[in-house]
Design a protein around this motif. Structure first.
Motif, PDB file in Angstrom:
ATOM      1  N   ASP A   1       0.859  -1.182   0.000  1.00  0.00           N
ATOM      2  CA  ASP A   1       0.000   0.000   0.000  1.00  0.00           C
ATOM      3  C   ASP A   1       0.895   1.231   0.000  1.00  0.00           C
ATOM      4  O   ASP A   1       1.549   1.541   1.005  1.00  0.00           O
ATOM      5  CB  ASP A   1      -0.904  -0.019   1.234  1.00  0.00           C
TER       6      ASP A   1
ATOM      7  N   ILE B   1      -7.288  -1.217 -11.974  1.00  0.00           N
ATOM      8  CA  ILE B   1      -7.425  -2.017 -10.755  1.00  0.00           C
ATOM      9  C   ILE B   1      -6.125  -2.000  -9.955  1.00  0.00           C
ATOM     10  O   ILE B   1      -6.139  -1.919  -8.716  1.00  0.00           O
ATOM     11  CB  ILE B   1      -7.857  -3.456 -11.098  1.00  0.00           C
TER      12      ILE B   1
ATOM     13  N   VAL C   1      -8.835 -12.856  -6.322  1.00  0.00           N
ATOM     14  CA  VAL C   1      -9.187 -12.529  -4.941  1.00  0.00           C
ATOM     15  C   VAL C   1      -9.115 -13.774  -4.064  1.00  0.00           C
ATOM     16  O   VAL C   1      -8.547 -13.761  -2.970  1.00  0.00           O
ATOM     17  CB  VAL C   1     -10.603 -11.911  -4.868  1.00  0.00           C
TER      18      VAL C   1
ATOM     19  N   CYS D   1     -11.954  -2.792  -5.674  1.00  0.00           N
ATOM     20  CA  CYS D   1     -11.969  -1.380  -6.061  1.00  0.00           C
ATOM     21  C   CYS D   1     -12.691  -1.211  -7.394  1.00  0.00           C
ATOM     22  O   CYS D   1     -12.576  -0.178  -8.040  1.00  0.00           O
ATOM     23  CB  CYS D   1     -10.537  -0.843  -6.160  1.00  0.00           C
TER      24      CYS D   1
ATOM     25  N   ASN E   1      -5.824  -0.620  -6.172  1.00  0.00           N
ATOM     26  CA  ASN E   1      -5.339  -1.551  -5.144  1.00  0.00           C
ATOM     27  C   ASN E   1      -4.165  -1.004  -4.344  1.00  0.00           C
ATOM     28  O   ASN E   1      -4.124  -1.146  -3.116  1.00  0.00           O
ATOM     29  CB  ASN E   1      -4.914  -2.871  -5.786  1.00  0.00           C
TER      30      ASN E   1
ATOM     31  N   MET F   1      -4.483 -10.285  -5.146  1.00  0.00           N
ATOM     32  CA  MET F   1      -4.761  -8.856  -5.258  1.00  0.00           C
ATOM     33  C   MET F   1      -3.883  -8.027  -4.324  1.00  0.00           C
ATOM     34  O   MET F   1      -3.422  -6.945  -4.672  1.00  0.00           O
ATOM     35  CB  MET F   1      -6.231  -8.582  -4.943  1.00  0.00           C
ATOM     36  N   LYS F   2      -3.694  -8.517  -3.106  1.00  0.00           N
ATOM     37  CA  LYS F   2      -2.922  -7.811  -2.085  1.00  0.00           C
ATOM     38  C   LYS F   2      -1.997  -8.817  -1.408  1.00  0.00           C
ATOM     39  O   LYS F   2      -2.138 -10.031  -1.584  1.00  0.00           O
ATOM     40  CB  LYS F   2      -3.844  -7.194  -1.031  1.00  0.00           C
TER      41      LYS F   2
ATOM     42  N   TYR G   1      -9.449  -8.193   1.323  1.00  0.00           N
ATOM     43  CA  TYR G   1      -9.503  -7.396   0.101  1.00  0.00           C
ATOM     44  C   TYR G   1     -10.915  -6.911  -0.179  1.00  0.00           C
ATOM     45  O   TYR G   1     -11.865  -7.703  -0.227  1.00  0.00           O
ATOM     46  CB  TYR G   1      -9.007  -8.209  -1.098  1.00  0.00           C
TER      47      TYR G   1
END
Length: 458
Positions: free
Chosen positions: A56, A398, A437, A452, A402, A442-443, A449
């Motif tokens: 992030d 995206i 996901v 977005c 994210n 994604m993260k 998650y």
């Protein structure tokens, strides 16, 4: 380790020319070019924030609000003064040499783009040829373009959030490439961007390769979320994602794709969109998708999405190899021999692919605003390579929502991006994103998650 508020001073490392007084003043906090300083600060913080476990960008900035970096002009050249840097960059009170080199690479590229590109009328960024010329000059200034060397630079794409098994597999592939004296270029971050470099380093050492190249290409919007890994010995900061992608395919000679998420899907669609262009169908460009047995379903999903959206013709441009690092390296080496023969026959440079046709829509920076995302044409009523370009922009948006600070803020203020398209394309896209996901692509793992994006049928 340095104590809080203690200042670290560094002299230049790596490939960087001296700076003028004007260039130094532009990079000072509070100057008329404060936005340039903030870009420099964000990129420098990312380099220093080695081994970070967050993706992030805004979180990184919030954690290090007291971080400062200053460019100081002296009679003998410039120095960097760093205050409150992340402790992970230090060993026994000294910043690691590799990180110092990367810091000055950031300074070099940001200053060069501002003073030699943006303000120079010779660079026509309104034309396709002009943008390619910009990419060439940035890479040349960074000394990435090496003449009189056979094609040997393998671009490795893949996710920063991958499983341990997938990471180890990327190392094995890198090792096999290194044993064949092939060099590595990645997005410079962790995960599948670090693994191939780490593996290649061992292979290079066994073969006593003298010029070991671990090239990392990034851009200011993504670097804070994917800090450069310390193996990178040639770091380049491109101005935006589109020039970064063009730098990959112009300077690289073949591509290996490991499992990843939306960023990896964006990259795959980018190269397929280019190769599907009728003007490029005769140009050899080895493209291999690979992973361990556990990633078989991932590539089946990617393959199904590509086939549904871009047609069976797109499948002719890539090979899927599961759980066989040695075969990947052998096929890539054979593919690079075809590249070499083609470049020689057509008198094209080994170090920069001038012949490859990249149309303007693939080069224009896409600003992922809600209006721009909603306006994307996701229908089959257009040439396949243009559909690929628009699908690439979907995944780029995206990625922004994210991990990029600006994108995250947009989502908080206006809600998710609305992505509209043909029903069949939206259904396939929904299935692919749902799988990302579900498999935590994604993260980074450990974070819940919240999408977005919101998919709608036209």
């Amino acid at each position: 380790m340095p104590k809080n508020n203690e200042i670290t001073r560094l002299t230049p490392h790596g490939s960087m020319d001296v700076l003028s007084q004007l260039e130094v003043s532009q990079l000072r906090k509070g100057s008329q070019d404060d936005a340039l300083y903030q870009t420099f600060r964000r990129c420098a913080l990312a380099v220093l924030n080695v081994d970070s476990h967050t993706d992030d960008a805004r979180e990184v900035l919030e954690q290090h609000q007291d971080f400062e970096i200053r460019v100081v002009q002296q009679e003998r050249g410039v120095k960097l003064e760093i205050e409150n840097a992340p402790r992970s960059a230090y060993v026994d009170g000294h910043i690691m040499v590799g990180i110092q080199e990367q810091l000055f690479a950031v300074l070099r590229d940001i200053s060069y783009v501002k003073n030699k590109i943006a303000s120079n009328q010779i660079f026509d960024t309104g034309s396709s040829e002009g943008i390619t010329n910009v990419v060439f000059h940035i890479l040349r200034n960074a000394r990435v373009l090496v003449p009189e060397v056979d094609p040997d630079l393998v671009v490795c794409w893949g996710g920063h959030s991958i499983s341990r098994e997938e990471y180890d597999y990327s190392k094995q592939v890198g090792y096999q490439l290194g044993l064949r004296s092939l060099n590595i270029c990645t997005g410079c971050g962790p995960g599948a961007m670090k693994g191939p470099m780490k593996g290649a380093a061992i292979g290079h050492n066994k073969q006593r390769v003298r010029r070991r190249r671990y090239v990392g290409l990034t851009e200011p919007g993504i670097i804070a979320a994917e800090s450069p890994n310390p193996i990178v010995n040639e770091l380049v900061i491109l101005p935006d994602i589109e020039k970064r992608l063009e730098a990959f395919v112009r300077s690289g000679h073949g591509i290996v794709v490991f499992p990843g998420g939306v960023g990896t899907a964006e990259e795959v669609l980018y190269i397929l969109g280019i190769l599907l262009n009728p003007q490029n169908t005769h140009i050899p460009f080895p493209l291999i998708l690979t992973g361990p047995e556990s990633a078989r379903s991932y590539f089946e999903q990617i393959d199904a999405f590509i086939t549904l959206t871009l047609g069976k013709a797109a499948r002719e441009y890539y090979t899927i190899i599961i759980d066989d690092p040695e075969k990947v390296a052998r096929e890539m080496a054979a593919g690079l021999e075809s590249v070499r023969n083609f470049r020689r026959e057509h008198a094209d440079a080994y170090y920069f692919n001038w012949i490859l046709k990249i149309e303007h829509p693939f080069q224009l920076p896409f600003e992922p605003t809600h209006d721009n995302v909603a306006a994307l044409d996701l229908s089959r009523e257009q040439p396949l390579h243009m559909l690929a370009a628009n699908l690439r922009r979907v995944f780029s948006a995206i990625v922004s929502g994210n991990v990029k600070a600006d994108g995250i803020l947009q989502i908080e203020q206006q809600g998710p991006f609305k992505i509209c398209g043909d029903a069949e394309i939206m259904a396939s896209l929904d299935a692919l994103l749902h799988a990302f996901v579900e498999n935590q692509r994604m993260k980074v793992p450990g974070k819940a998650y919240t999408p977005c994006y919101q998919l709608e049928q036209r």
